[in-house]
Scaffold this motif. Structure first.
Motif, PDB file in Angstrom:
ATOM      1  N   UNK A 222       0.846  -1.190   0.000  1.00 32.52           N
ATOM      2  CA  UNK A 222       0.000   0.000   0.000  1.00 32.52           C
ATOM      3  C   UNK A 222       0.886   1.247   0.000  1.00 32.52           C
ATOM      4  N   UNK A 223       1.897   1.219   0.897  1.00 34.92           N
ATOM      5  CA  UNK A 223       2.806   2.367   1.005  1.00 34.92           C
ATOM      6  C   UNK A 223       3.520   2.635  -0.320  1.00 34.92           C
ATOM      7  N   UNK A 224       3.973   1.548  -0.957  1.00 47.03           N
ATOM      8  CA  UNK A 224       4.674   1.687  -2.241  1.00 47.03           C
ATOM      9  C   UNK A 224       3.769   2.366  -3.256  1.00 47.03           C
ATOM     10  N   UNK A 225       2.524   1.857  -3.341  1.00 44.80           N
ATOM     11  CA  UNK A 225       1.563   2.376  -4.308  1.00 44.80           C
ATOM     12  C   UNK A 225       1.295   3.862  -4.049  1.00 44.80           C
ATOM     13  N   UNK A 226       1.058   4.187  -2.771  1.00 40.41           N
ATOM     14  CA  UNK A 226       0.732   5.563  -2.399  1.00 40.41           C
ATOM     15  C   UNK A 226       1.885   6.495  -2.749  1.00 40.41           C
ATOM     16  N   UNK A 227       3.102   6.081  -2.416  1.00 37.66           N
ATOM     17  CA  UNK A 227       4.233   6.975  -2.660  1.00 37.66           C
ATOM     18  C   UNK A 227       4.535   7.095  -4.153  1.00 37.66           C
ATOM     19  N   UNK A 228       4.103   6.093  -4.926  1.00 41.27           N
ATOM     20  CA  UNK A 228       4.301   6.186  -6.386  1.00 41.27           C
ATOM     21  C   UNK A 228       3.307   7.177  -7.004  1.00 41.27           C
TER      22      UNK A 228
END
Lengths: 487, 487
Positions: free
Chosen positions: A227-233
């Motif tokens: 989730x964090x990866x997606x959000x920061x992307x």
């Protein structure tokens, strides 16, 4: 036409527009699959009946999310099949009857969650990269995103389109919802997720609870890393999923304190426990030939488990054979809420707590909770039923008592949920309910900088005082010595 | 008569009794004088209209508590006259227009409170020692004590008679209500009582807020020492007033987050902000000849201030003379809520915040709040009106916006208050909303024992590890040295 009439006509139109804002909002719904959707659908349908326009974003591959007259759907393609999605749950069905340690179960839970959601995160990415869909959604100019935060897509969409969000949930793994809403959870009496503790703990239990609370940020980091990866992307760099969740306008919580350990809540948290058992429908024909005098037993293991090992099933069958009539949801669907009317006598289930107590039917919680919050639910109910206060009450009396408290509320949970959803639409959020703790970092929130500063001041004062005293004493001694010397 | 008919008749009687419990409870009301009673009376009258039997315990000497058709009163003799009671407030009226430092004001407030309540504590003692009155009250078998915790008598009575209590309040000095209900108030963003801080603080402000939070238990100890003495004399030894308050079933809070800084709440805290401005009555004859086109100004300084120095009054008079029509409550009574209808334009007042915003009339808060929570109220309103978010709105637009949010609620505050009062009667308390933090001491609540234990474990592990490493290193070195030596 005189100007007076003109003005009243204009006024009437303005009033209608204003009314339109309240009664005919545009809601984007981003559901999660399974039992999560079965609960949320109740609110979605009610919003439709109250005149709102609903668009439900549905992944091409889903288990229980289908089209309806009450809402439009926008189906988006995903890079996985139904088989792939449920592969992991099939493994769960094999494992579920094996007894394992709490830590192993926690690990399995986290792993299952990561496996299940990581492929859905890929699906979400397809939405965010689908330019034509994104343009279409943006053009709709929604008033609100209603969503289950167990998946991250909706929060990103709400942020991208600058729309307020209403969260609809039972709770998130590792209490991410409580962390994101800045809700205090003193580990001295609020049991940590999956700790198996109650709200009254011995010293060793408080130690494990504290240790698990300490661990939670790391478990969260691991659990929600996709989730964090997606959000920061897709959003500003270094934004985490928790940061994103913290902007939720209102949290609709599918529990109340009849079942949940009493604990502090935030102003924008609203309890809607029991929303999933609000309305009864007439029973389908196959169930109408009702139970005998003794009522009947409903045997179900929740919506996610599709079957069980044959050997295990036979054991249950043999056990139940000698009891009263039994309705067993082995596979497929059972109108559980409608069945749990006044007649059934006993229900054997781990996941569904509210429907049972809502209708005053005895509940028997089996010692094989499967995953998610089910272990904690069973534990809580066991604790409540064995409370000393209730020692002399029969099992049925306890259920009736619990049910009376649960059902005694000023507003029905569905109406509460609708009210707050519409409130957020009317006021474009709920800014007055947002605590400013959100603008503080961890050190500031816990006042560690202030405490450090005060300790430095205190030490300085102490140091100066001691130095002064020493100086004075020395002066006096020297003076005394000099005096004695001169004498 | 067949047994079936018998049973239905018995069932009907049982049902009626059950209904009686709900609809015709017996409520003992122990009010506090002044504006406190003016608010509580609204709930008391509504409870009467819903079929409850009310007994109001009134001190012989009181300012605004009188008999009514809606409730019975039990007047008890007290060892003080009205003059003695209000002597202290007269001093306040002299001091109020003098500007003094915040610390002086806090000190004056605490002193005023101690002076005012200590004589009332004596009055309470007369009740507790009045054997015939106590026997009469005990015989009544009340279902509930409804009270304002600003005075201690009711909580002691509730404890002596073992009746659940519902508290009705705006807040207690030094936040004793929050302490007693175990409500977390992180000093990093929840302004301490009388600190003059907002919920967004600079580092120095957070330092003063923290310092004031640290001081609060001591200020409380000083402020409520008469209460503590009384409680420990009549109940178990070493019971404090805070301990006693912690048994309150439900806290009805006369504020909401339109005016109050958003902060955590406990499950048994219910916001009923605006209850004191719920109903409008037709205006008395002398007010009917309404204002001109521009509306009028209402000038009032709350219910406790009876007059002001003549010189000061003249200054205000000269200032207001050039404005639109003015209604000035100089002494006596003004139908404030009824007047604050759609017409009045501006209201100049410090104490009353809700009535103003409830009716969308502009509010002007004078820079001379008198005592109690008035300074904090003014400060909060000033902060809200100067929010950056609202920079471009006119004064009137801001009031309308605030009013819309305040009035947008699922249930009217009066109905909410009635519901929870009846809930406590129906279920003989609200045990499911009581956090088990109440059973922990300060060290346990903050997990200091657990943290200490974990630190000891950590240090032991570190110590053993370091010792092991040193031992191994020494072994290796010795081995190396011996080897070299032998070589």
């Amino acid at each position: 036409m005189s100007s007076g009439v003109w003005f009243s006509t204009l006024g009437f139109i303005a009033w209608l527009c204003c009314l339109g804002l309240v009664q005919g909002g545009k809601v984007l719904v981003v559901p999660a699959d399974g039992s999560h959707w079965l609960s949320m659908k109740i609110l979605v349908k009610e919003l439709y009946h109250r005149g709102h326009e609903i668009l439900v974003l549905v992944p091409e591959t889903s288990s229980v999310i289908h089209g309806s007259e009450s809402y439009k759907t926008e189906v988006y393609p995903v890079p996985y099949t139904k088989e792939e999605l449920y592969q992991k749950f099939d493994r769960l069905e094999d494992d579920v009857f094996r007894k394992s340690s709490r830590m192993t179960e926690l690990h399995n839970n986290v792993q299952l969650f990561i496996d299940y959601t990581s492929i859905q995160v890929n699906g979400c990415e397809r939405v965010l990269n689908n330019q034509s869909l994104m343009t279409r959604l943006r053009k709709e100019v929604f008033d609100l995103v209603l969503t289950d935060p167990v998946l991250p897509c909706s929060s990103i969409l709400a942020n991208v389109f600058s729309i307020p969000t209403v969260y609809f949930l039972r709770g998130l793994l590792c209490d991410l919802d409580l962390q994101a809403s800045q809700c205090p959870s003193p580990p001295s009496y609020v049991p940590a997720y999956f700790s198996g503790n109650t709200d009254i703990m011995t010293f060793p239990q408080r130690v494990t609870n504290m240790a698990m609370s300490f661990m939670q940020p790391y478990v969260c980091k691991m659990t929600f890393r996709h989730f964090d990866d997606l959000v920061s992307r897709y959003l500003e760099n270094k934004t985490t999923y928790k940061d994103l969740l913290s902007h939720g306008a209102v949290w609709l919580l599918r529990y109340d304190f009849t079942f949940e350990w009493p604990r502090p809540l935030m102003p924008n948290m609203v309890s809607i426990g029991g929303i999933n058992c609000a309305k009864k429908a007439p029973l389908p024909a196959e169930f109408v030939n009702g139970p005998g005098e003794d009522g009947f037993i409903i045997f179900t293991l929740g919506s996610m488990l599709h079957n069980m090992p044959e050997e295990k099933a036979k054991q249950f069958f043999d056990m139940l054979l000698f009891l009263v009539e039994v309705l067993w949801r082995y596979t497929g669907w059972l109108p559980q809420n409608d069945l749990l009317g006044p007649t059934p006598r006993l229900k054997s289930s781990s996941p569904m707590v509210e429907p049972t107590v809502s209708t005053r039917v005895s509940v028997m919680l089996c010692p094989f909770p499967l995953f998610g919050d089910q272990l904690d639910n069973v534990h809580r109910m066991t604790h409540i039923f064995t409370l000393q206060l209730w020692y002399f009450l029969s099992y049925k009396e306890k259920v009736v008592e619990l049910s009376q408290v649960h059902l005694d509320r000023p507003v029905e949970p569905l109406d509460t949920a609708v009210f707050w959803t519409e409130f957020v639409m009317r006021h474009k959020g709920a800014a007055h309910l947002r605590v400013s703790a959100h603008d503080l970092n961890w050190i500031q929130y816990h006042s560690l900088d202030v405490i450090g500063f005060l300790i430095i001041i205190l030490l300085t004062v102490l140091f100066v005082t001691v130095k002064c005293c020493l100086f004075c004493t020395r002066k006096c001694c020297r003076h005394g010595a000099a005096k004695r010397k001169s004498e």
